[in-house]
Scaffold this active site. Structure first.
Site, PDB file in Angstrom:
ATOM      1  N   LYS A   1      86.911  21.264  30.878  1.00 52.79           N
ATOM      2  CA  LYS A   1      87.108  22.611  30.318  1.00 52.79           C
ATOM      3  C   LYS A   1      88.171  23.417  31.066  1.00 52.79           C
ATOM      4  CE  LYS A   1      82.409  23.059  28.472  1.00 52.79           C
ATOM      5  NZ  LYS A   1      82.278  23.793  27.219  1.00 52.79           N
TER       6      LYS A   1
ATOM      7  N   ASP B   1      82.129  29.213  23.874  1.00 51.41           N
ATOM      8  CA  ASP B   1      80.886  29.105  24.644  1.00 51.41           C
ATOM      9  C   ASP B   1      80.268  30.471  24.917  1.00 51.41           C
ATOM     10  OD1 ASP B   1      80.798  26.318  24.932  1.00 51.41           O
ATOM     11  OD2 ASP B   1      82.103  26.344  26.684  1.00 51.41           O
TER      12      ASP B   1
ATOM     13  N   GLY C   1      75.103  26.252  39.135  1.00 53.13           N
ATOM     14  CA  GLY C   1      76.278  25.454  38.791  1.00 53.13           C
ATOM     15  C   GLY C   1      77.525  26.313  38.673  1.00 53.13           C
ATOM     16  N   ALA C   2      78.656  25.765  39.119  1.00 55.21           N
ATOM     17  CA  ALA C   2      79.919  26.512  39.094  1.00 55.21           C
ATOM     18  C   ALA C   2      81.014  25.682  38.415  1.00 55.21           C
ATOM     19  CB  ALA C   2      80.327  26.892  40.516  1.00 55.21           C
ATOM     20  N   GLY C   3      80.618  24.851  37.455  1.00 55.91           N
ATOM     21  CA  GLY C   3      81.570  23.987  36.757  1.00 55.91           C
ATOM     22  C   GLY C   3      82.198  24.653  35.552  1.00 55.91           C
TER      23      GLY C   3
ATOM     24  N   ASN D   1      75.734  26.663  43.856  1.00 51.95           N
ATOM     25  CA  ASN D   1      76.332  25.371  43.512  1.00 51.95           C
ATOM     26  C   ASN D   1      76.360  24.496  44.763  1.00 51.95           C
ATOM     27  OD1 ASN D   1      77.873  23.839  41.374  1.00 51.95           O
ATOM     28  ND2 ASN D   1      79.381  23.773  43.016  1.00 51.95           N
TER      29      ASN D   1
ATOM     30  N   LYS E   1      83.516  26.321  45.042  1.00 51.28           N
ATOM     31  CA  LYS E   1      83.652  26.606  43.604  1.00 51.28           C
ATOM     32  C   LYS E   1      83.081  27.981  43.262  1.00 51.28           C
ATOM     33  CE  LYS E   1      83.813  21.917  41.705  1.00 51.28           C
ATOM     34  NZ  LYS E   1      83.185  20.976  40.756  1.00 51.28           N
TER      35      LYS E   1
ATOM     36  N   TYR F   1      71.499  20.014  25.828  1.00 51.71           N
ATOM     37  CA  TYR F   1      70.741  19.837  24.579  1.00 51.71           C
ATOM     38  C   TYR F   1      70.386  18.368  24.314  1.00 51.71           C
ATOM     39  CZ  TYR F   1      75.263  18.451  22.573  1.00 51.71           C
ATOM     40  OH  TYR F   1      76.466  17.820  22.337  1.00 51.71           O
TER      41      TYR F   1
END
Length: 244
Positions: free
Chosen positions: A66, A103, A127-129, A151, A156, A217
């Site tokens: 992304k 998103d 999370g830091a993606g 994270n 990040k 999901y």
């Protein structure tokens, strides 16, 4: 001519995007096809070339590309410009490659509109993606002011703090100890993904009335989500976000 679309990411076999998009193509008799495009990071430039040559009419982008796709694009628009996170790429009428982000809207439309008194909720993003900037922006747009992030790689988080000044940064080792401080917890990692790793502990030290949102999901219920659901916690998987 039949138009070709697809999604890039790694891992990518779990993606339900082809099921969703091909359903709409059939329903509305659109002469197009959508497929999984399994590429390594070194192959992104070849996908970009196919977009420029109009072999593909557009692509979606998922983890871990992304942000990695951004340098290949002509410009970013709307929420992609704010987050530097792209999940949709298309050619405009001047043949420029545009990066867009849906998103942020997906998260707002699926879950955050249902959160009462959002401005008073303490929220933790795990999370830091690639999807994390979108989660933070969606929270801010929904009025959430108290946002923390954690994270494994703290650097990040520091990078995200430069983009979102009010973000609070925690150390990964504090996760199990600090989760009882939050009203909303959002898993923006790949932990729990089908055939992947999961959290190494149960979320048993949590606040009453916790809202837990998982951006995953597939499976519909990760181990953590299932555990919290059995404790009567209000839980959401990533399916509605994905659809929106």
């Amino acid at each position: 001519m039949k138009k070709k679309y697809g999604i890039i990411g790694n891992p990518i076999k779990h993606s339900l995007s082809p099921v969703l998009h091909n359903y709409w193509f059939r329903k509305y008799e659109i002469d197009s096809n959508y497929s999984i495009i399994d590429v390594k990071e070194s192959e992104i430039s070849s996908i970009i070339k196919k977009l420029k040559n109009e072999y593909f009419s557009g692509i979606n982008v998922t983890l871990p590309y992304k942000q990695k796709i951004v340098p290949h694009l002509s410009r970013l628009v709307n929420d992609a410009l704010i987050t530097s996170s792209v999940n949709t790429v298309y050619l405009d009428d001047k043949k420029a490659l545009i990066g867009e982000n849906t998103d942020v809207f997906g998260l707002q439309a699926a879950y955050l509109k249902e959160v009462d008194n959002s401005s008073k909720k303490k929220t933790l993003v795990i999370g830091a993606g690639g999807v994390s900037p979108s989660v933070i922006l969606a929270l801010q747009k929904s009025g959430v002011k108290d946002i923390s992030i954690i994270n494994r790689t703290k650097e990040k988080c520091i990078f995200l703090k430069k983009k979102f000044n009010n973000l609070k940064v925690l150390n990964w080792v504090e996760l199990e100890e600090k989760i009882n401080n939050y009203d909303i917890i959002i898993n923006a990692t790949s932990l729990g993904l089908k055939n992947g790793k999961d959290f190494e502990f149960n979320f048993d030290k949590i606040k009453e009335n916790l809202i837990y949102i998982d951006t995953i999901y597939n499976p519909l219920e990760t181990k953590t989500l299932k555990y919290l659901k059995e404790k009567n916690v209000k839980v959401f998987n990533g399916l509605n976000m994905f659809i929106y």
